[in-house]
Design a protein around this motif. Structure first.
Motif, PDB file in Angstrom:
ATOM      1  N   ARG A 244       0.871  -1.184   0.000  1.00  0.00           N
ATOM      2  CA  ARG A 244       0.000   0.000   0.000  1.00  0.00           C
ATOM      3  C   ARG A 244       0.913   1.241   0.000  1.00  0.00           C
ATOM      4  O   ARG A 244       2.089   1.167   0.343  1.00  0.00           O
ATOM      5  N   TRP A 245       0.354   2.354  -0.405  1.00  0.00           N
ATOM      6  CA  TRP A 245       1.096   3.608  -0.378  1.00  0.00           C
ATOM      7  C   TRP A 245       0.730   4.405   0.876  1.00  0.00           C
ATOM      8  O   TRP A 245      -0.441   4.541   1.204  1.00  0.00           O
ATOM      9  N   GLU A 246       1.745   4.882   1.558  1.00  0.00           N
ATOM     10  CA  GLU A 246       1.571   5.819   2.666  1.00  0.00           C
ATOM     11  C   GLU A 246       2.341   7.073   2.289  1.00  0.00           C
ATOM     12  O   GLU A 246       3.557   7.172   2.536  1.00  0.00           O
ATOM     13  N   GLY A 247       1.675   8.012   1.634  1.00  0.00           N
ATOM     14  CA  GLY A 247       2.361   9.208   1.160  1.00  0.00           C
ATOM     15  C   GLY A 247       3.389   8.851   0.109  1.00  0.00           C
ATOM     16  O   GLY A 247       3.072   8.265  -0.920  1.00  0.00           O
ATOM     17  N   GLU A 248       4.647   9.175   0.377  1.00  0.00           N
ATOM     18  CA  GLU A 248       5.736   8.927  -0.571  1.00  0.00           C
ATOM     19  C   GLU A 248       6.320   7.525  -0.451  1.00  0.00           C
ATOM     20  O   GLU A 248       7.240   7.177  -1.198  1.00  0.00           O
ATOM     21  N   THR A 249       5.818   6.734   0.466  1.00  0.00           N
ATOM     22  CA  THR A 249       6.446   5.451   0.794  1.00  0.00           C
ATOM     23  C   THR A 249       5.581   4.260   0.394  1.00  0.00           C
ATOM     24  O   THR A 249       4.381   4.228   0.695  1.00  0.00           O
ATOM     25  N   LEU A 250       6.202   3.297  -0.275  1.00  0.00           N
ATOM     26  CA  LEU A 250       5.556   2.017  -0.540  1.00  0.00           C
ATOM     27  C   LEU A 250       5.787   1.130   0.677  1.00  0.00           C
ATOM     28  O   LEU A 250       6.931   0.860   1.050  1.00  0.00           O
ATOM     29  N   VAL A 251       4.706   0.689   1.305  1.00  0.00           N
ATOM     30  CA  VAL A 251       4.785  -0.169   2.484  1.00  0.00           C
ATOM     31  C   VAL A 251       4.337  -1.572   2.087  1.00  0.00           C
ATOM     32  O   VAL A 251       3.256  -1.739   1.508  1.00  0.00           O
ATOM     33  N   VAL A 252       5.175  -2.563   2.380  1.00  0.00           N
ATOM     34  CA  VAL A 252       4.871  -3.954   2.036  1.00  0.00           C
ATOM     35  C   VAL A 252       4.918  -4.781   3.317  1.00  0.00           C
ATOM     36  O   VAL A 252       5.937  -4.793   4.019  1.00  0.00           O
ATOM     37  N   GLU A 253       3.812  -5.457   3.616  1.00  0.00           N
ATOM     38  CA  GLU A 253       3.752  -6.304   4.804  1.00  0.00           C
ATOM     39  C   GLU A 253       3.689  -7.767   4.385  1.00  0.00           C
ATOM     40  O   GLU A 253       2.859  -8.140   3.553  1.00  0.00           O
ATOM     41  N   SER A 254       4.566  -8.576   4.978  1.00  0.00           N
ATOM     42  CA  SER A 254       4.678  -9.984   4.604  1.00  0.00           C
ATOM     43  C   SER A 254       4.453 -10.892   5.804  1.00  0.00           C
ATOM     44  O   SER A 254       4.982 -10.654   6.890  1.00  0.00           O
ATOM     45  N   THR A 255       3.681 -11.944   5.585  1.00  0.00           N
ATOM     46  CA  THR A 255       3.422 -12.975   6.596  1.00  0.00           C
ATOM     47  C   THR A 255       3.446 -14.331   5.883  1.00  0.00           C
ATOM     48  O   THR A 255       3.863 -14.424   4.727  1.00  0.00           O
ATOM     49  N   ASN A 256       3.014 -15.379   6.571  1.00  0.00           N
ATOM     50  CA  ASN A 256       2.867 -16.712   5.979  1.00  0.00           C
ATOM     51  C   ASN A 256       4.188 -17.272   5.447  1.00  0.00           C
ATOM     52  O   ASN A 256       4.256 -17.864   4.375  1.00  0.00           O
ATOM     53  N   PHE A 257       5.252 -17.065   6.220  1.00  0.00           N
ATOM     54  CA  PHE A 257       6.539 -17.627   5.840  1.00  0.00           C
ATOM     55  C   PHE A 257       6.584 -19.120   6.164  1.00  0.00           C
ATOM     56  O   PHE A 257       5.730 -19.649   6.881  1.00  0.00           O
ATOM     57  N   THR A 258       7.611 -19.783   5.647  1.00  0.00           N
ATOM     58  CA  THR A 258       7.855 -21.171   5.998  1.00  0.00           C
ATOM     59  C   THR A 258       9.014 -21.236   6.978  1.00  0.00           C
ATOM     60  O   THR A 258       9.914 -20.391   6.943  1.00  0.00           O
ATOM     61  N   ASP A 259       9.015 -22.241   7.853  1.00  0.00           N
ATOM     62  CA  ASP A 259      10.120 -22.364   8.810  1.00  0.00           C
ATOM     63  C   ASP A 259      11.387 -22.893   8.160  1.00  0.00           C
ATOM     64  O   ASP A 259      12.421 -23.026   8.820  1.00  0.00           O
ATOM     65  N   LYS A 260      11.346 -23.169   6.870  1.00  0.00           N
ATOM     66  CA  LYS A 260      12.544 -23.650   6.171  1.00  0.00           C
ATOM     67  C   LYS A 260      13.480 -22.523   5.778  1.00  0.00           C
ATOM     68  O   LYS A 260      14.651 -22.746   5.494  1.00  0.00           O
ATOM     69  N   THR A 261      12.968 -21.280   5.740  1.00  0.00           N
ATOM     70  CA  THR A 261      13.831 -20.149   5.402  1.00  0.00           C
ATOM     71  C   THR A 261      14.408 -19.496   6.658  1.00  0.00           C
ATOM     72  O   THR A 261      15.599 -19.260   6.754  1.00  0.00           O
ATOM     73  N   ALA A 262      13.592 -19.200   7.638  1.00  0.00           N
ATOM     74  CA  ALA A 262      14.022 -18.782   8.977  1.00  0.00           C
ATOM     75  C   ALA A 262      15.071 -17.674   8.944  1.00  0.00           C
ATOM     76  O   ALA A 262      16.211 -17.850   9.359  1.00  0.00           O
ATOM     77  N   PHE A 263      14.697 -16.486   8.467  1.00  0.00           N
ATOM     78  CA  PHE A 263      15.610 -15.349   8.431  1.00  0.00           C
ATOM     79  C   PHE A 263      16.165 -15.053   9.819  1.00  0.00           C
ATOM     80  O   PHE A 263      15.413 -14.777  10.750  1.00  0.00           O
TER      81      PHE A 263
END
Length: 348
Positions: A244-263
């Motif tokens: 979504r856009w918040e003014g001048e900023t593109l905001v990206v929200e991420s969920t639903n990861f897998t436990d195989k990547t585990a940042f």
């Protein structure tokens, strides 16, 4: 690749040859770092308005690189948030020279290709000069918060599982996901630089933002509408992201990861928020916040300057050219065969 040179020659009017010219060793070059005032430090940035796309959104399009020598976490012997420009240049020059150092014959580094020979080292990518002593900006000490007891138990369980899997060369499933050309860290999210191929292309269309990742040619297609998230039982390598856009900023929200990547040891329930703000003609400020109560007692945030670079991005044919994977397993089987034959001779 960080710098590209394209030469073409006609042969009988129809044949075109592409020539990729190697660069001279980095030790012989001046590190091409350009100070980025809106990011050094960010608090002193002057207001700047990005150009607009035809549908009126801030224009993030183009080719960008997040090349950096700034570490994710602040070194324990560093106690300040920013280096002076002289200190930052000195540290970057030292790191660039280390990439071009001669390797010891017979070592792993020696048999891997030389980044500087093929123009892959980070110093040739036109990175921004970042005065920060760490990419992490919160907590103030520039370090990832300590893990919770639950996070520590999960990390220990992963380590134990790796032991049970056996040696990496026992089976392809024991090798890292990146070696198997499944996913690499440049795509993330979050999107952080590696040793090379730290380039991206952003394309915008009404309702979507596309980010093409040079490493392993992953593509993130980010919808900007109000569609619902995927069900919790649907997990993806790079998560489920909505923008979504918040003014001048593109905001990206991420969920639903897998436990195989585990940042950084995160759980599959990590909530990641990314922010892309074009703060100058040639700079995007990329910020991300990691929120995962199952792993850390509090959220933590980082900031990375993305510098405009030269396109296009060429295909990174990972699996297609990954002879090392098969050869590694083939070598392991050959060693096992020799060991078995030697044991048979001894028993006789």
């Amino acid at each position: 690749m960080t710098r590209r040179f394209l030469a073409s020659a006609g042969v009988v009017g129809i044949v075109v040859a592409m020539v990729w010219l190697p660069r001279v060793p980095v030790a012989a070059q001046v590190v091409p770092l350009a100070p980025v005032k809106p990011l050094i430090p960010a608090k002193t940035a002057k207001p700047w308005t990005a150009p607009r796309t035809p549908d009126g959104q801030p224009d993030l399009q183009g080719f960008w690189t997040n090349n950096t020598y700034t570490p994710l976490e602040r070194a324990k012997n560093v106690t300040k948030e920013f280096f002076t420009e002289q200190e930052a240049l000195k540290n970057a020059k030292r790191a660039a020279e280390a990439e071009g150092e001669q390797t010891e014959p017979g070592t792993v580094a020696d048999v891997h290709y030389d980044f500087t020979q093929f123009g892959l080292d980070r110093s040739q990518g036109g990175m921004a000069l970042n005065l920060r002593t760490s990419l992490i900006v919160d907590p103030p000490d520039g370090r990832i918060p300590p893990m919770t007891a639950e996070g520590q138990r999960r990390a220990a369980a992963r380590a134990e599982a790796r032991k049970r899997m056996g040696a990496p060369t026992d089976a392809v499933q024991n090798l890292p996901l990146s070696v198997r050309c499944i996913i690499m860290d440049r795509a993330g999210p979050p999107m952080l630089a590696g040793a090379y191929n730290n380039n991206y292309q952003i394309v915008q269309a009404p309702g979507y933002v596309m980010i093409l990742v040079e490493m392993i040619h992953d593509v993130r297609i980010i919808p900007l509408d109000s569609r619902p998230r995927l069900p919790q039982n649907v997990r993806q390598w790079t998560g489920n992201y909505l923008g979504r856009w918040e003014g001048e900023t593109l905001v990206v929200e991420s969920t639903n990861f897998t436990d195989k990547t585990a940042f950084q040891g995160a759980s599959a329930n990590m909530h990641l928020t990314e922010r892309f703000t074009r703060v100058a003609e040639d700079v995007i400020r990329y910020q991300f916040t990691v929120d995962d109560p199952a792993t850390w007692a509090k959220p933590w945030s980082a900031e990375v300057p993305w510098k405009k670079t030269i396109g296009p991005l060429f295909e990174h044919a990972c699996a297609e050219g990954n002879y090392a994977l098969a050869n590694t397993l083939r070598g392991a089987r050959a060693e096992e065969k020799r060991a078995a034959e030697a044991a048979t001779k001894v028993s006789k």
